[in-house]
Motif scaffolding. Structure first.
Motif, PDB file in Angstrom:
ATOM      1  N   GLN A 302     -12.730  26.541 -43.257  1.00 34.02           N
ATOM      2  CA  GLN A 302     -11.378  26.938 -43.674  1.00 34.02           C
ATOM      3  C   GLN A 302     -10.340  26.546 -42.627  1.00 34.02           C
ATOM      4  N   ARG A 303     -10.635  26.818 -41.370  1.00 28.68           N
ATOM      5  CA  ARG A 303      -9.703  26.413 -40.308  1.00 28.68           C
ATOM      6  C   ARG A 303      -9.611  24.893 -40.214  1.00 28.68           C
ATOM      7  N   GLY A 304     -10.744  24.237 -40.447  1.00 32.41           N
ATOM      8  CA  GLY A 304     -10.757  22.784 -40.382  1.00 32.41           C
ATOM      9  C   GLY A 304      -9.860  22.141 -41.425  1.00 32.41           C
ATOM     10  N   GLN A 305      -9.789  22.732 -42.621  1.00 31.47           N
ATOM     11  CA  GLN A 305      -8.929  22.188 -43.662  1.00 31.47           C
ATOM     12  C   GLN A 305      -7.463  22.252 -43.251  1.00 31.47           C
ATOM     13  N   VAL A 306      -7.063  23.365 -42.642  1.00 32.04           N
ATOM     14  CA  VAL A 306      -5.688  23.503 -42.164  1.00 32.04           C
ATOM     15  C   VAL A 306      -5.399  22.483 -41.069  1.00 32.04           C
ATOM     16  N   LEU A 307      -6.318  22.355 -40.126  1.00 33.06           N
ATOM     17  CA  LEU A 307      -6.117  21.426 -39.015  1.00 33.06           C
ATOM     18  C   LEU A 307      -6.026  19.988 -39.507  1.00 33.06           C
ATOM     19  N   ARG A 308      -6.855  19.626 -40.478  1.00 32.47           N
ATOM     20  CA  ARG A 308      -6.805  18.261 -41.011  1.00 32.47           C
ATOM     21  C   ARG A 308      -5.455  17.980 -41.676  1.00 32.47           C
ATOM     22  N   ASP A 309      -5.009  18.911 -42.513  1.00 30.67           N
ATOM     23  CA  ASP A 309      -3.744  18.700 -43.231  1.00 30.67           C
ATOM     24  C   ASP A 309      -2.567  18.619 -42.266  1.00 30.67           C
ATOM     25  N   GLU A 310      -2.519  19.512 -41.300  1.00 33.49           N
ATOM     26  CA  GLU A 310      -1.413  19.509 -40.342  1.00 33.49           C
ATOM     27  C   GLU A 310      -1.430  18.247 -39.476  1.00 33.49           C
ATOM     28  N   SER A 311      -2.620  17.807 -39.101  1.00 37.45           N
ATOM     29  CA  SER A 311      -2.728  16.608 -38.265  1.00 37.45           C
ATOM     30  C   SER A 311      -2.250  15.376 -39.018  1.00 37.45           C
ATOM     31  N   ILE A 312      -2.647  15.251 -40.260  1.00 38.28           N
ATOM     32  CA  ILE A 312      -2.225  14.096 -41.055  1.00 38.28           C
ATOM     33  C   ILE A 312      -0.710  14.100 -41.231  1.00 38.28           C
ATOM     34  N   ASP A 313      -0.144  15.264 -41.455  1.00 39.96           N
ATOM     35  CA  ASP A 313       1.320  15.351 -41.582  1.00 39.96           C
ATOM     36  C   ASP A 313       2.000  14.886 -40.293  1.00 39.96           C
ATOM     37  N   TYR A 314       1.477  15.314 -39.150  1.00 33.52           N
ATOM     38  CA  TYR A 314       2.084  14.922 -37.881  1.00 33.52           C
ATOM     39  C   TYR A 314       1.986  13.418 -37.671  1.00 33.52           C
ATOM     40  N   ILE A 315       0.814  12.843 -37.963  1.00 35.23           N
ATOM     41  CA  ILE A 315       0.636  11.405 -37.776  1.00 35.23           C
ATOM     42  C   ILE A 315       1.626  10.632 -38.647  1.00 35.23           C
ATOM     43  N   GLN A 316       1.782  11.060 -39.893  1.00 32.88           N
ATOM     44  CA  GLN A 316       2.702  10.365 -40.796  1.00 32.88           C
ATOM     45  C   GLN A 316       4.148  10.457 -40.319  1.00 32.88           C
ATOM     46  N   GLU A 317       4.482  11.560 -39.675  1.00 34.62           N
ATOM     47  CA  GLU A 317       5.847  11.740 -39.183  1.00 34.62           C
ATOM     48  C   GLU A 317       6.108  10.977 -37.888  1.00 34.62           C
ATOM     49  N   ASN A 318       5.044  10.488 -37.245  1.00 31.94           N
ATOM     50  CA  ASN A 318       5.191   9.803 -35.949  1.00 31.94           C
ATOM     51  C   ASN A 318       4.517   8.436 -35.957  1.00 31.94           C
ATOM     52  N   LEU A 319       4.570   7.756 -37.088  1.00 32.60           N
ATOM     53  CA  LEU A 319       3.915   6.459 -37.207  1.00 32.60           C
ATOM     54  C   LEU A 319       4.474   5.431 -36.240  1.00 32.60           C
ATOM     55  N   ASP A 320       5.753   5.541 -35.902  1.00 36.90           N
ATOM     56  CA  ASP A 320       6.338   4.564 -34.994  1.00 36.90           C
ATOM     57  C   ASP A 320       5.763   4.668 -33.586  1.00 36.90           C
ATOM     58  N   ARG A 321       5.242   5.829 -33.237  1.00 38.78           N
ATOM     59  CA  ARG A 321       4.656   6.033 -31.908  1.00 38.78           C
ATOM     60  C   ARG A 321       3.162   5.694 -31.888  1.00 38.78           C
ATOM     61  N   LEU A 322       2.544   5.618 -33.064  1.00 41.05           N
ATOM     62  CA  LEU A 322       1.092   5.473 -33.148  1.00 41.05           C
ATOM     63  C   LEU A 322       0.559   4.221 -32.448  1.00 41.05           C
ATOM     64  N   PRO A 323       1.178   3.038 -32.559  1.00 45.77           N
ATOM     65  CA  PRO A 323       0.630   1.871 -31.846  1.00 45.77           C
ATOM     66  C   PRO A 323       0.510   2.078 -30.341  1.00 45.77           C
ATOM     67  N   THR A 324       1.521   2.682 -29.737  1.00 43.29           N
ATOM     68  CA  THR A 324       1.451   2.957 -28.293  1.00 43.29           C
ATOM     69  C   THR A 324       0.329   3.926 -27.983  1.00 43.29           C
ATOM     70  N   VAL A 325       0.182   4.946 -28.812  1.00 48.30           N
ATOM     71  CA  VAL A 325      -0.870   5.944 -28.602  1.00 48.30           C
ATOM     72  C   VAL A 325      -2.254   5.295 -28.709  1.00 48.30           C
ATOM     73  N   ILE A 326      -2.425   4.414 -29.678  1.00 51.37           N
ATOM     74  CA  ILE A 326      -3.729   3.768 -29.865  1.00 51.37           C
ATOM     75  C   ILE A 326      -4.070   2.874 -28.673  1.00 51.37           C
ATOM     76  N   VAL A 327      -3.095   2.133 -28.178  1.00 50.60           N
ATOM     77  CA  VAL A 327      -3.343   1.303 -26.988  1.00 50.60           C
ATOM     78  C   VAL A 327      -3.735   2.180 -25.807  1.00 50.60           C
ATOM     79  N   ALA A 328      -3.069   3.326 -25.662  1.00 52.16           N
ATOM     80  CA  ALA A 328      -3.425   4.255 -24.585  1.00 52.16           C
ATOM     81  C   ALA A 328      -4.847   4.775 -24.768  1.00 52.16           C
ATOM     82  N   ARG A 329      -5.236   5.048 -26.006  1.00 50.59           N
ATOM     83  CA  ARG A 329      -6.607   5.517 -26.271  1.00 50.59           C
ATOM     84  C   ARG A 329      -7.626   4.463 -25.867  1.00 50.59           C
TER      85      ARG A 329
END
Length: 474
Positions: A302-329
């Motif tokens: 149950q907690r995992g479902q909330v965390l997944r949904d919230e995480s996906i929402d955050y990623i979609q709202e910050n797509l412009d930052r994602l390439p930099t984050v991936i390179v850092a990873r």
């Protein structure tokens, strides 16, 4: 006298096996020293706490429960935070009375020693006896392989499963059969139950091996072999997946760890600032607190479902930052992004002894170029590289989707060491050829005597395939 593996000299064969046994014994001895001197007083926490106490609770008859909730809060709560193989392995020792952290570390050192043996066998199969022994030595003493045995984490089991998969893959290459592809599928299943992302080895290793087989003349044959391998893999996975289906309100398959991991890397803390590309539990707390969900009123699914949904929402709202984050990873997975911070986090968060974290970071910078040389050397000899390269693709995928740290690279460090052994022996052989006028063999041994001239009218062939049977010498 010169012999080949097809005409193996018993004396040479015995000497090689004695050498491998000696390296394995030294590997276990070093791991025991490392554990008893540097790790026996280490405070067990985090994932190590989960594995260690989870195995003891399993031995006490509580099943797969969350040890934090049981030992801290007195709650019996079903848990599938991690796939089960390492916990079950430690459980076997717990039932025998080996229940301390140090005892479990020493039990894990047996798994690490088994990886040393597999490294020797792989190296010998793909590049000859000398490479086999060098590969075993590197896996025995390379800081990024031996150190995980003293940390009570699943990495040694994952590394063993990866090495077993690579060994079975090369056996299939040398002598393809339906039985061997089934065994390879079962090994991938075992690997997946050690770390879920290793299920990708089915795509990165099994599928290419079957599709390239020239003796399978029809697509029906290829699909049949793939189906047999897949069935073996699913047969290994099925009991755990079916068990999870009975325990949680929301679907849980291999583990419930992905959702919380995704949440730890999907907030401002890990997208901006000094922890870019890393993880933080503050992200999880920020998502769960507004919902009121906690271990007292909900289960992991149950907690995992909330965390997944919230995480996906955050990623979609910050797509412009994602390439930099991936390179850092990616940089963090290689230990290259903010090098000193990477070492400190490897020690503080992952729990590695500080000197080992530094030794691992520096030695990786030496091993990686040697592995590249080794991969190129194998390609020149017509040997397949991807059974050893596939774990790196798995690490790359995991770092891209979640976060980067040297710990995620642990499952690929054994293949890295084998490739480095090939590269090291190839470099030594090249130096010997240069100093001896070009007479050394690729494996670094003395050259065989010149072949007798062919009889009149005979066709001169290209010579024997050096791949599995590199010359050995008495």
């Amino acid at each position: 006298m010169t012999t080949t593996r097809t005409e193996a000299s018993p004396r040479v064969d015995r000497r090689w096996w004695f050498g491998l046994a000696a390296v394995a014994a030294a590997a276990f001895a070093w791991r025991a020293v490392y554990i008893l001197v540097w790790r026996r007083d280490h405070q067990v926490w985090g994932d190590a706490y989960f594995y260690h106490h989870g195995a003891n609770l399993l031995a006490d008859g509580y099943g797969f429960v969350n040890p934090f909730r049981f030992l801290i809060d007195g709650l019996i709560q079903q848990a599938a935070d991690h796939p089960p193989v390492y916990t079950v392995y430690l459980f076997l020792f717990s039932t025998l009375g080996v229940r301390s952290p140090t005892g479990h570390m020493l039990a894990t050192a047996l798994v690490g020693t088994a990886s040393v043996v597999l490294a020797g066998l792989i190296g010998r199969r793909i590049a000859g006896n000398t490479t086999g022994i060098v590969a075993a030595v590197l896996v025995a003493f390379y800081p990024n392989t031996f150190s995980w045995d003293g940390m009570l984490l699943s990495e040694p089991m994952a590394l063993f499963a990866v090495m077993l998969t690579a060994f079975l893959a090369y056996r299939f290459v040398d002598d393809p059969s339906l039985v061997r592809i089934v065994l390879l599928g079962a090994a991938v299943g075992l690997a997946t139950l050690s770390r879920a992302e290793l299920g990708l080895l089915a795509v990165f290793i099994v599928v290419p091996l079957v599709l390239r087989r020239s003796n399978l003349t029809s697509w029906r044959s290829r699909i049949g072999w793939l189906a047999a391998s897949g069935a073996a893999c699913l047969a290994v996975l099925a009991p755990w997946v079916a068990f999870n289906a009975t325990r949680f309100d929301e679907p849980v398959y291999l583990s419930s760890g992905f959702e919380i991991t995704l949440a730890t890397v999907s907030c401002d803390k890990t997208y901006y600032g000094e922890l870019t590309g890393y993880w933080s539990l503050e992200c999880v707390f920020g998502y769960l607190e507004p919902t009121g969900l906690n271990p007292l009123n909900s289960d992991e699914s149950q907690r995992g479902q909330v965390l997944r949904d919230e995480s996906i929402d955050y990623i979609q709202e910050n797509l412009d930052r994602l390439p930099t984050v991936i390179v850092a990873r990616w940089g963090r997975a290689l230990g290259l992004w903010n090098f000193e911070q990477s070492v400190q986090l490897d020690s503080f968060d992952a729990g590695r002894t500080l000197w080992v974290a530094w030794a691992g970071a520096v030695s990786f910078l030496v091993m990686a170029p040697l592995a590249v040389v080794g991969g190129l050397a194998l390609r020149r000899r017509g040997k397949l590289v991807y059974p050893l390269a596939a774990p790196f693709l798995t690490v790359w995928f995991t770092a891209t989707v979640t976060f980067g740290q040297p710990r995620y690279r642990a499952l690929a460090e054994g293949p890295l060491a084998v490739l480095a052994a090939v590269g090291l022996v190839a470099i030594v052989a090249a130096i010997r050829r240069r100093t001896a006028g070009g007479d050394a063999t690729p494996d670094g041994d003395a050259p065989p005597p010149p072949a007798a001239p062919p009889l009149s009218g005979a066709t001169v062939g290209a010579g024997p395939d050096p791949s599995p049977e590199t010359s050995d010498h008495v």
